[in-house]
Design a protein around this motif. Structure first.
Motif, mmCIF file in Angstrom:
data_model
loop_
_atom_site.group_PDB
_atom_site.id
_atom_site.type_symbol
_atom_site.label_atom_id
_atom_site.label_comp_id
_atom_site.label_asym_id
_atom_site.label_seq_id
_atom_site.Cartn_x
_atom_site.Cartn_y
_atom_site.Cartn_z
ATOM 1 N N ILE A 88 30.481 81.099 -7.344
ATOM 2 C CA ILE A 88 31.601 80.160 -7.520
ATOM 3 C C ILE A 88 31.957 80.061 -8.997
ATOM 4 O O ILE A 88 31.082 79.966 -9.856
ATOM 5 N N GLU A 89 33.241 80.092 -9.284
ATOM 6 C CA GLU A 89 33.716 79.886 -10.652
ATOM 7 C C GLU A 89 33.569 78.413 -11.047
ATOM 8 O O GLU A 89 33.663 77.507 -10.205
ATOM 9 N N GLY A 90 33.363 78.181 -12.338
ATOM 10 C CA GLY A 90 33.268 76.814 -12.817
ATOM 11 C C GLY A 90 34.559 76.044 -12.638
ATOM 12 O O GLY A 90 34.547 74.851 -12.309
ATOM 13 N N SER A 91 35.700 76.723 -12.829
ATOM 14 C CA SER A 91 36.991 76.055 -12.636
ATOM 15 C C SER A 91 37.224 75.687 -11.175
ATOM 16 O O SER A 91 37.839 74.663 -10.872
ATOM 17 N N LEU A 139 25.179 80.020 -14.996
ATOM 18 C CA LEU A 139 26.262 80.925 -14.607
ATOM 19 C C LEU A 139 27.502 80.569 -15.405
ATOM 20 O O LEU A 139 28.010 79.447 -15.320
ATOM 21 N N GLN A 140 27.998 81.528 -16.200
ATOM 22 C CA GLN A 140 29.160 81.296 -17.046
ATOM 23 C C GLN A 140 30.046 82.540 -17.053
ATOM 24 O O GLN A 140 29.588 83.643 -16.775
ATOM 25 N N ARG A 141 31.295 82.317 -17.411
ATOM 26 C CA ARG A 141 32.242 83.431 -17.545
ATOM 27 C C ARG A 141 32.377 83.794 -19.014
ATOM 28 O O ARG A 141 32.612 82.937 -19.866
ATOM 29 N N THR A 142 32.236 85.090 -19.308
ATOM 30 C CA THR A 142 32.381 85.598 -20.666
ATOM 31 C C THR A 142 33.511 86.628 -20.693
ATOM 32 O O THR A 142 33.913 87.166 -19.647
ATOM 33 N N ALA A 189 25.240 85.753 -15.128
ATOM 34 C CA ALA A 189 24.111 84.844 -15.317
ATOM 35 C C ALA A 189 23.554 85.029 -16.717
ATOM 36 O O ALA A 189 23.275 86.152 -17.149
ATOM 37 N N LEU A 190 23.384 83.927 -17.436
ATOM 38 C CA LEU A 190 22.876 83.938 -18.802
ATOM 39 C C LEU A 190 21.628 83.076 -18.883
ATOM 40 O O LEU A 190 21.369 82.255 -17.996
ATOM 41 N N PRO A 191 20.825 83.236 -19.933
ATOM 42 C CA PRO A 191 19.681 82.337 -20.114
ATOM 43 C C PRO A 191 20.147 80.893 -20.290
ATOM 44 O O PRO A 191 21.309 80.630 -20.595
ATOM 45 N N THR A 192 19.233 79.974 -20.109
ATOM 46 C CA THR A 192 19.568 78.559 -20.237
ATOM 47 C C THR A 192 20.007 78.230 -21.662
ATOM 48 O O THR A 192 19.810 79.020 -22.590
ATOM 49 N N LYS A 193 20.623 77.065 -21.816
ATOM 50 C CA LYS A 193 21.206 76.683 -23.099
ATOM 51 C C LYS A 193 20.174 76.694 -24.210
ATOM 52 O O LYS A 193 20.420 77.219 -25.303
ATOM 53 N N GLY A 199 26.728 74.877 -15.042
ATOM 54 C CA GLY A 199 26.264 76.258 -15.002
ATOM 55 C C GLY A 199 24.894 76.403 -14.371
ATOM 56 O O GLY A 199 24.602 77.404 -13.708
ATOM 57 N N GLU A 200 24.024 75.399 -14.559
ATOM 58 C CA GLU A 200 22.694 75.452 -13.954
ATOM 59 C C GLU A 200 22.770 75.296 -12.443
ATOM 60 O O GLU A 200 21.997 75.922 -11.706
ATOM 61 N N LEU A 201 23.683 74.471 -11.958
ATOM 62 C CA LEU A 201 23.851 74.319 -10.512
ATOM 63 C C LEU A 201 24.389 75.593 -9.885
ATOM 64 O O LEU A 201 23.888 76.048 -8.844
#
Length: 408
Positions: free
Chosen positions: A305-308, A240-243, A250-254, A217-219
């Motif tokens: 880009i999607e993570g999948s 970057l994550q899908r919710t 885009a979400l804050p870091t872990k 997600g950070e990349l």
């Protein structure tokens, strides 16, 4: 039946009258004495009258939703609906005991999930209960530990709200699940992967992942404004994550420690420059269809880009390089291990990976290889071998010189 009544401590530093019952006078008096003794220790009497299922629903909707990330809240909700409510939901919150939890977990450990949840009936081709042969597919120790942790979190909040006097789930020991064993990439395998990635449109991403250990997600959430190619640094500010509610966002870091600034090697700077030139060519080719997202790594039309999608590219790259199947996150493990093999201190690896505690770096990501163990054993053997030929140190004359101990 005998009844005993008395006043005990209640939530809010007040008093309330309680009633207990027994088949004999002695039993009723013993129950009342126990309640009063607990009250005298400063433990208020529980005020919860509803079931565990009702409280878990309240906790998810009013407490956890404001304290957890959305994807974590989704996993908690699935855990509550699939396991906790069917198994313990009918129990009264105030009367839940450690024995109830332990018995339920032991039963869950040996129960086939296809039979318990009716999964086989929804399959196009039944292969378990519907055909009369149970597959005995039980939950893994890691899943059981996760279910137990969710229950502990909910009951811990009930204690803080003085609904129950103590968290009975803490008295149940599930044991530490054994982590999955895997072998990170060696230096030769890492070079083989980078060689296969040469020419790929996401070559800079794989190069950056192996050299810095950034999360997926950070990349994908890296923007051009976060890079200082002149100074050779990158600022990690988002993931970057899908919710379920917002889609790809885009979400804050872990964690707070994950928001960091890292140094970039020369090879990554060179590949990022080439990637920016390629992206400018794709932007000119897309014309008005270009989606200016500002991310470093995008699709050919500029969209994130999607993570999948990245996982599919990575698996294809592994097959081309003829490497064993690993997860994309294992590149992060490989980076930590390769840095440790080069003699880099753990505190430096911790800052690079963005861990909150150095214990995570030492126990999870830094895999000591056999070569490092052999070097350590050889070094110890060298030290022990020199004890036999160590010269006696001259003394001041008052005492005889100490003699080296012969070790056989």
């Amino acid at each position: 039946r005998w009844e005993a009544a008395g006043y005990v401590l209640a939530p809010g530093n007040t008093r309330k009258r309680i009633r207990v019952y027994g088949t004999t006078r002695k039993e009723a008096l013993a129950k009342l004495t126990e309640k009063i003794a607990t009250s005298n220790r400063g433990v208020p009497a529980p005020s919860a009258q509803g079931s565990l299922a009702a409280y878990l629903t309240y906790w998810l909707q009013n407490v956890a939703v404001h304290q957890l990330r959305e994807n974590t809240h989704t996993r908690y909700t699935a855990c509550v609906n699939q396991y906790l409510v069917p198994g313990l939901g009918k129990k009264k919150l105030a009367k839940l005991t450690a024995k109830d939890i332990r018995t339920w977990l032991n039963q869950l450990r040996i129960t086939c999930q296809c039979c318990a949840r009716g999964l086989d009936t929804s399959r196009p081709e039944p292969r378990c209960c519907a055909v009369g042969t149970c597959c005995a597919k039980s939950l893994s120790p890691l899943t059981l530990a996760y279910i137990h942790s969710v229950l502990k979190s909910a009951l811990e909040h009930a204690v803080r709200e003085e609904e129950i006097p103590r968290n009975v789930a803490r008295n149940v020991r599930t044991g530490t699940p054994r982590s999955r064993r895997f072998e990170p990439l060696t230096a030769d395998e890492a070079r083989q992967l980078l060689t296969a990635a040469n020419g790929h449109r996401l070559c800079a991403l794989f190069d950056l992942a192996l050299h810095t250990g950034l999360r997926k997600g950070e990349l994908l959430g890296l923007c051009w404004e976060d890079l200082d190619l002149t100074g050779g640094t990158a600022s990690i500010r988002r993931t970057l994550q899908r919710t379920n509610s917002s889609g790809l966002t885009a979400l804050p870091t872990k964690t707070k420690s994950s928001e960091r600034r890292i140094a970039l090697p020369t090879s990554c700077l060179r590949s990022l420059e080439q990637h920016r030139s390629r992206q400018l060519q794709e932007r000119e080719a897309a014309g008005t269809g270009w989606k200016d997202s500002g991310y470093v790594f995008t699709r050919p039309d500029g969209a994130p880009i999607e993570g999948s999608t990245l996982t599919r590219h990575f698996n294809t790259l592994l097959r081309q390089a003829r490497l064993r199947r690993i997860r994309f996150h294992d590149l992060r493990h490989s980076t930590a291990t390769l840095l440790l093999e080069q003699g880099v201190e753990l505190v430096v690896i911790k800052e690079l990976l963005g861990h909150a505690h150095i214990g995570v770096t030492a126990t999870v990501y830094a895999h000591v290889r056999l070569r490092l163990q052999r070097d350590a054993i050889d070094a110890l053997g060298t030290v022990l071998g020199t004890l036999e030929i160590t010269k006696a140190v001259d003394s001041d004359g008052d005492e005889p010189a100490p003699c080296p101990t012969l070790i056989r």
